[in-house]
Design a protein around this motif. Structure first.
Motif, PDB file in Angstrom:
ATOM      1  N   GLY A 235       0.808  -1.212   0.000  1.00 55.91           N
ATOM      2  CA  GLY A 235       0.000   0.000   0.000  1.00 55.91           C
ATOM      3  C   GLY A 235       0.837   1.256   0.000  1.00 55.91           C
ATOM      4  O   GLY A 235       2.064   1.214  -0.095  1.00 55.91           O
ATOM      5  N   PRO A 236       0.193   2.404   0.113  1.00 55.63           N
ATOM      6  CA  PRO A 236       0.916   3.684   0.086  1.00 55.63           C
ATOM      7  C   PRO A 236       1.851   3.844   1.280  1.00 55.63           C
ATOM      8  O   PRO A 236       1.643   3.238   2.333  1.00 55.63           O
ATOM      9  CB  PRO A 236      -0.210   4.726   0.107  1.00 55.63           C
ATOM     10  N   SER A 237       2.860   4.670   1.113  1.00 56.98           N
ATOM     11  CA  SER A 237       3.845   4.894   2.176  1.00 56.98           C
ATOM     12  C   SER A 237       3.332   5.836   3.251  1.00 56.98           C
ATOM     13  O   SER A 237       3.869   5.849   4.367  1.00 56.98           O
ATOM     14  CB  SER A 237       5.130   5.465   1.573  1.00 56.98           C
ATOM     15  N   PHE A 238       2.299   6.623   2.927  1.00 52.82           N
ATOM     16  CA  PHE A 238       1.807   7.614   3.876  1.00 52.82           C
ATOM     17  C   PHE A 238       0.280   7.579   3.957  1.00 52.82           C
ATOM     18  O   PHE A 238      -0.396   7.180   3.013  1.00 52.82           O
ATOM     19  CB  PHE A 238       2.255   9.028   3.471  1.00 52.82           C
ATOM     20  N   GLU A 239      -0.218   8.007   5.100  1.00 56.60           N
ATOM     21  CA  GLU A 239      -1.652   8.182   5.303  1.00 56.60           C
ATOM     22  C   GLU A 239      -1.933   9.660   5.535  1.00 56.60           C
ATOM     23  O   GLU A 239      -1.122  10.361   6.138  1.00 56.60           O
ATOM     24  CB  GLU A 239      -2.140   7.367   6.504  1.00 56.60           C
ATOM     25  N   MET A 240      -3.068  10.130   5.069  1.00 52.87           N
ATOM     26  CA  MET A 240      -3.442  11.537   5.232  1.00 52.87           C
ATOM     27  C   MET A 240      -4.782  11.654   5.941  1.00 52.87           C
ATOM     28  O   MET A 240      -5.664  10.815   5.738  1.00 52.87           O
ATOM     29  CB  MET A 240      -3.512  12.220   3.859  1.00 52.87           C
ATOM     30  N   TYR A 267       9.018  18.143   1.231  1.00 53.80           N
ATOM     31  CA  TYR A 267       8.979  18.043  -0.239  1.00 53.80           C
ATOM     32  C   TYR A 267       9.049  16.583  -0.679  1.00 53.80           C
ATOM     33  O   TYR A 267       8.291  16.144  -1.553  1.00 53.80           O
ATOM     34  CB  TYR A 267      10.136  18.839  -0.839  1.00 53.80           C
ATOM     35  N   LYS A 268       9.962  15.821  -0.065  1.00 52.45           N
ATOM     36  CA  LYS A 268      10.125  14.415  -0.423  1.00 52.45           C
ATOM     37  C   LYS A 268       8.855  13.617  -0.118  1.00 52.45           C
ATOM     38  O   LYS A 268       8.456  12.745  -0.887  1.00 52.45           O
ATOM     39  CB  LYS A 268      11.309  13.827   0.347  1.00 52.45           C
ATOM     40  N   THR A 269       8.216  13.931   1.006  1.00 53.26           N
ATOM     41  CA  THR A 269       6.974  13.255   1.382  1.00 53.26           C
ATOM     42  C   THR A 269       5.880  13.520   0.356  1.00 53.26           C
ATOM     43  O   THR A 269       5.202  12.591  -0.111  1.00 53.26           O
ATOM     44  CB  THR A 269       6.511  13.719   2.772  1.00 53.26           C
ATOM     45  N   LEU A 270       5.696  14.776  -0.011  1.00 54.94           N
ATOM     46  CA  LEU A 270       4.672  15.125  -1.000  1.00 54.94           C
ATOM     47  C   LEU A 270       4.985  14.516  -2.362  1.00 54.94           C
ATOM     48  O   LEU A 270       4.081  14.048  -3.070  1.00 54.94           O
ATOM     49  CB  LEU A 270       4.563  16.649  -1.116  1.00 54.94           C
ATOM     50  N   GLU A 271       6.261  14.506  -2.728  1.00 54.08           N
ATOM     51  CA  GLU A 271       6.663  13.923  -3.999  1.00 54.08           C
ATOM     52  C   GLU A 271       6.363  12.417  -4.017  1.00 54.08           C
ATOM     53  O   GLU A 271       5.892  11.878  -5.029  1.00 54.08           O
ATOM     54  CB  GLU A 271       8.151  14.171  -4.227  1.00 54.08           C
ATOM     55  N   THR A 272       6.628  11.741  -2.898  1.00 51.17           N
ATOM     56  CA  THR A 272       6.353  10.304  -2.803  1.00 51.17           C
ATOM     57  C   THR A 272       4.855  10.029  -2.934  1.00 51.17           C
ATOM     58  O   THR A 272       4.437   9.098  -3.644  1.00 51.17           O
ATOM     59  CB  THR A 272       6.856   9.751  -1.458  1.00 51.17           C
ATOM     60  N   ILE A 273       4.038  10.840  -2.263  1.00 51.26           N
ATOM     61  CA  ILE A 273       2.590  10.662  -2.336  1.00 51.26           C
ATOM     62  C   ILE A 273       2.087  10.831  -3.767  1.00 51.26           C
ATOM     63  O   ILE A 273       1.296  10.025  -4.268  1.00 51.26           O
ATOM     64  CB  ILE A 273       1.882  11.667  -1.399  1.00 51.26           C
ATOM     65  N   LEU A 274       2.558  11.872  -4.438  1.00 52.83           N
ATOM     66  CA  LEU A 274       2.122  12.118  -5.816  1.00 52.83           C
ATOM     67  C   LEU A 274       2.590  11.019  -6.766  1.00 52.83           C
ATOM     68  O   LEU A 274       1.845  10.590  -7.660  1.00 52.83           O
ATOM     69  CB  LEU A 274       2.645  13.478  -6.283  1.00 52.83           C
ATOM     70  N   THR A 275       3.829  10.554  -6.571  1.00 51.76           N
ATOM     71  CA  THR A 275       4.356   9.490  -7.439  1.00 51.76           C
ATOM     72  C   THR A 275       3.573   8.195  -7.251  1.00 51.76           C
ATOM     73  O   THR A 275       3.198   7.532  -8.228  1.00 51.76           O
ATOM     74  CB  THR A 275       5.847   9.238  -7.123  1.00 51.76           C
ATOM     75  N   GLU A 276       3.311   7.838  -6.001  1.00 53.35           N
ATOM     76  CA  GLU A 276       2.553   6.616  -5.737  1.00 53.35           C
ATOM     77  C   GLU A 276       1.130   6.726  -6.263  1.00 53.35           C
ATOM     78  O   GLU A 276       0.573   5.755  -6.784  1.00 53.35           O
ATOM     79  CB  GLU A 276       2.542   6.323  -4.232  1.00 53.35           C
TER      80      GLU A 276
END
Length: 285
Positions: A235-240, A267-276
């Motif tokens: 699953g995704p690396s982050f939860e919102m 920035y890295k967190t947001l980039e990871t979310i968008l990429t996933e």
């Protein structure tokens, strides 16, 4: 009501913008564009306050605030900003919980814990510097944030203190906090401990509690196994989640509280979310 220093900063920026008339020139040149203010940490707080000042002239402006400080606006003012300020916070970011009220609570907790601790203070000091230089050992993390012994005791007690009542700051966390104190603070802390524990209201610098601005999106990492991380599964690396300003009133001493605040990590967190999200959308299609 708002933070005095950041209010001065917002007024300074507004005065410079007004003197140069740069916004009027830019919007005249590009009338199809809107106005967006953004900033990180202190800049996020200034951007939110600047937006309040500028909204009468630019009612459609928007603010994207990253890691905005908690001690910024009174609750009434913070509610007003929810319609035009979008705040993003990551994990245990300490600035998102940083306010006069929360810091005073931590200060009182440190003093009380030091006063009650049976450990020699030189050990606490040396451990604190060791943590700062080499990180917190896994064993200490377990005893600090996941202490099974506390389950058999009454709330607010700790084996380090002989099961005496202590504040919410864990006793073994004092080693980390000790490096944040000054010599004058150390020399007076024990004299003040008894007074502060009985009359906490006496040492308050602010009687108005301040809050985080805007509508708040809080991003936290999801735990994955090593195999899942390597294979890119699980699953995704982050939860919102949508959070409220009240969720950030308590200052928490956590291992990643500094790292989660850094702009490159946000920035890295947001980039990871968008990429996933992009990859997941492509797979579905």
């Amino acid at each position: 009501m708002a933070h005095k220093g950041m209010t001065f900063g917002a007024k300074y920026v507004y005065r410079r913008l007004k003197e140069s008339a740069i916004l009027d020139k830019a919007l005249a040149l590009y009338p199809e564009y809107g106005l967006v203010l953004t900033g990180h940490s202190l800049g996020a707080g200034v951007a939110a306050l600047l937006a309040i000042i500028m909204r009468p002239k630019y009612p459609d402006l928007r603010v994207y605030a990253f890691a905005a400080p908690a001690g910024l606006l009174s609750r009434e003012a913070a509610r007003v900003t929810e319609s035009f300020v979008f705040t993003v916070g990551v994990g245990d970011d300490f600035v998102m919980r940083l306010g006069v009220d929360s810091i005073e609570n931590v200060r009182t907790g440190i003093i009380q814990t030091l006063h009650a601790s049976r450990l020699p203070k030189y050990r606490i000091l040396l451990n604190g510097f060791g943590y700062a230089l080499f990180g917190v050992p896994p064993g200490d993390l377990e005893s600090t944030w996941k202490n099974d012994d506390l389950e058999s005791t009454t709330p607010g007690t700790s084996p380090l203190l002989g099961r005496r009542p202590v504040p919410t700051v864990a006793a073994s966390t004092v080693g980390i906090l000790f490096i944040m104190t000054t010599k004058s603070f150390i020399s007076h802390s024990f004299q003040e401990a008894a007074l502060l524990s009985r009359e906490i209201g006496v040492r308050r610098f602010s009687k108005t509690r301040l809050f985080t601005p805007g509508r708040i999106l809080h991003i936290v990492s999801r735990k994955k196994t090593k195999a899942e991380r390597k294979a890119g599964t699980g699953g995704p690396s982050f939860e919102m989640r949508w959070a409220t300003a009240e969720d950030f009133m308590e200052f928490k001493i956590m291992p990643k509280m500094l790292l989660d605040h850094l702009p490159e990590n946000v920035y890295k967190t947001l980039e990871t979310i968008l990429t996933e999200h992009k990859n997941h959308t492509s797979e579905v299609v």
